[in-house]
Design an enzyme around this catalytic site. Structure first.
Site, PDB file in Angstrom:
ATOM      1  N   GLY A  56      -6.520  12.012   1.292  1.00 49.03           N
ATOM      2  CA  GLY A  56      -7.487  10.949   1.546  1.00 49.03           C
ATOM      3  C   GLY A  56      -7.398   9.782   0.585  1.00 49.03           C
TER       4      GLY A  56
ATOM      5  N   TYR B  59      -5.359   2.754   9.240  1.00 50.02           N
ATOM      6  CA  TYR B  59      -6.104   1.503   9.269  1.00 50.02           C
ATOM      7  C   TYR B  59      -7.142   1.474  10.385  1.00 50.02           C
ATOM      8  CZ  TYR B  59      -2.766  -0.053   5.823  1.00 50.02           C
ATOM      9  OH  TYR B  59      -2.009  -0.158   4.688  1.00 50.02           O
TER      10      TYR B  59
ATOM     11  N   ASN C 231       5.155   2.609  12.851  1.00 57.02           N
ATOM     12  CA  ASN C 231       4.566   3.398  11.763  1.00 57.02           C
ATOM     13  C   ASN C 231       3.208   3.938  12.215  1.00 57.02           C
ATOM     14  OD1 ASN C 231       3.679   4.493   9.344  1.00 57.02           O
ATOM     15  ND2 ASN C 231       4.497   2.817   8.110  1.00 57.02           N
TER      16      ASN C 231
ATOM     17  N   VAL D 225       0.841  -1.199   0.000  1.00 55.85           N
ATOM     18  CA  VAL D 225       0.000   0.000   0.000  1.00 55.85           C
ATOM     19  C   VAL D 225       0.876   1.249   0.000  1.00 55.85           C
ATOM     20  CG1 VAL D 225      -1.914   1.170   1.127  1.00 55.85           C
ATOM     21  CG2 VAL D 225      -1.626  -1.307   1.416  1.00 55.85           C
ATOM     22  N   CYS D 226       0.720   2.091  -0.986  1.00 60.33           N
ATOM     23  CA  CYS D 226       1.483   3.338  -1.019  1.00 60.33           C
ATOM     24  C   CYS D 226       0.729   4.397  -1.813  1.00 60.33           C
ATOM     25  CB  CYS D 226       2.879   3.131  -1.594  1.00 60.33           C
ATOM     26  SG  CYS D 226       2.930   2.603  -3.328  1.00 60.33           S
TER      27      CYS D 226
END
Length: 273
Positions: free
Chosen positions: A202, A238, A231, A192-193
């Site tokens: 967003g 999340y 992180n 995920v990036c």
């Protein structure tokens, strides 16, 4: 947001350093060249925010969907290399960038095609913008991550993989659901990036929300993601998206794999029939 089988080949170049522009730790066995969201040598870098000036986008032009062409998979691979590494100017650096992107691209194609051992069903989900909008904000991003979609040039500005499987190689294994059929009902987010210029728009939240809808369509009831323990931006993203803590990686395993320690976050999805 600076949140995005063990690789047999490691590349260590003085001109390449890891950055913290990804939302989670990449799974192992994704490619023959390790492309990491957190560096092997410095776990602290995982919680550092990118200092690049963020740009405001027109969200009405943002499209989030499963990639449906090799051109889009290539653009996503280029964004991952661009996001997971910081490149210092040096002779031949463009060749190294392409080398890394080519390895990620080939591995991504194999995973999506169901040919990579250890992975079940895999989809690459991308957030894209029209190239005409991105070129006015970042010519570099536009040139690196552009693809053609039905005659329109678009740019991948965010990406992730949705993997339906019992576990990801060399990662903490989720425990829900149990029993027969768990390999069809459990899935993981990875890689995920978001482009560093587009952080705080967003996009990461939108990517995760879309991936949850795709997972529901697959019949997934339990969705997981691995995050480096320090992180904080990733964990905030999340948890905002409905994930909660389930377990964490033993420190000895992280030391053995020479990487920052992970935690495993879980999100339950509604079951539809």
């Amino acid at each position: 947001m600076a949140v995005l089988a063990t690789p047999p080949l490691a590349i260590s170049l003085p001109s390449i350093t890891s950055t913290a522009t990804s939302f989670n730790c990449r799974p192992q066995s994704t490619t023959s060249v390790p492309i990491r969201s957190t560096p092997r040598r410095s776990a602290a870098a995982a919680s550092q925010l990118c200092t690049h000036e963020n740009l405001t986008i027109d969200k009405s032009s943002l499209n989030v969907a499963v990639a449906n062409s090799e051109g889009e998979l290539w653009a996503a691979s280029c964004l991952r290399v661009r996001s997971f590494y910081s490149f210092q100017p040096s002779f031949g650096i463009e060749d190294h960038k392409r080398y890394l992107a080519e390895h990620e691209f080939e591995a991504l194609k194999e995973r999506v095609a169901g040919k990579r051992v250890g992975f079940g069903r895999v989809s690459c989900i991308n957030a894209t913008l029209p190239a005409s909008q991105v070129s006015g904000l970042s010519d570099d991003l536009c040139s690196a991550c552009k693809f053609s979609d039905d005659g329109e040039d678009r740019v991948v500005v965010g990406t992730l993989d949705l993997n339906r499987c019992l576990k990801l190689p060399d990662e903490i294994t989720g425990m829900k659901p149990k029993g027969i059929g768990a390999d069809f009902a459990r899935a993981y987010l990875s890689n995920v990036c978001v482009a560093k210029e587009m952080l705080r728009n967003g996009i990461g939240y939108t990517l995760v929300t879309n991936s949850k809808m795709v997972a529901e369509d697959w019949g997934v009831s339990d969705l997981y993601v691995h995050v480096a323990v320090d992180n904080e931006p990733a964990k905030n993203l999340y948890m905002k998206s409905g994930f909660v803590y389930e377990s964490d990686e033993p420190a000895r395993q992280a030391r053995f794999l020479d990487r920052p320690r992970r935690i495993l976050l879980w999100c339950g999805l509604p079951i539809t029939y």
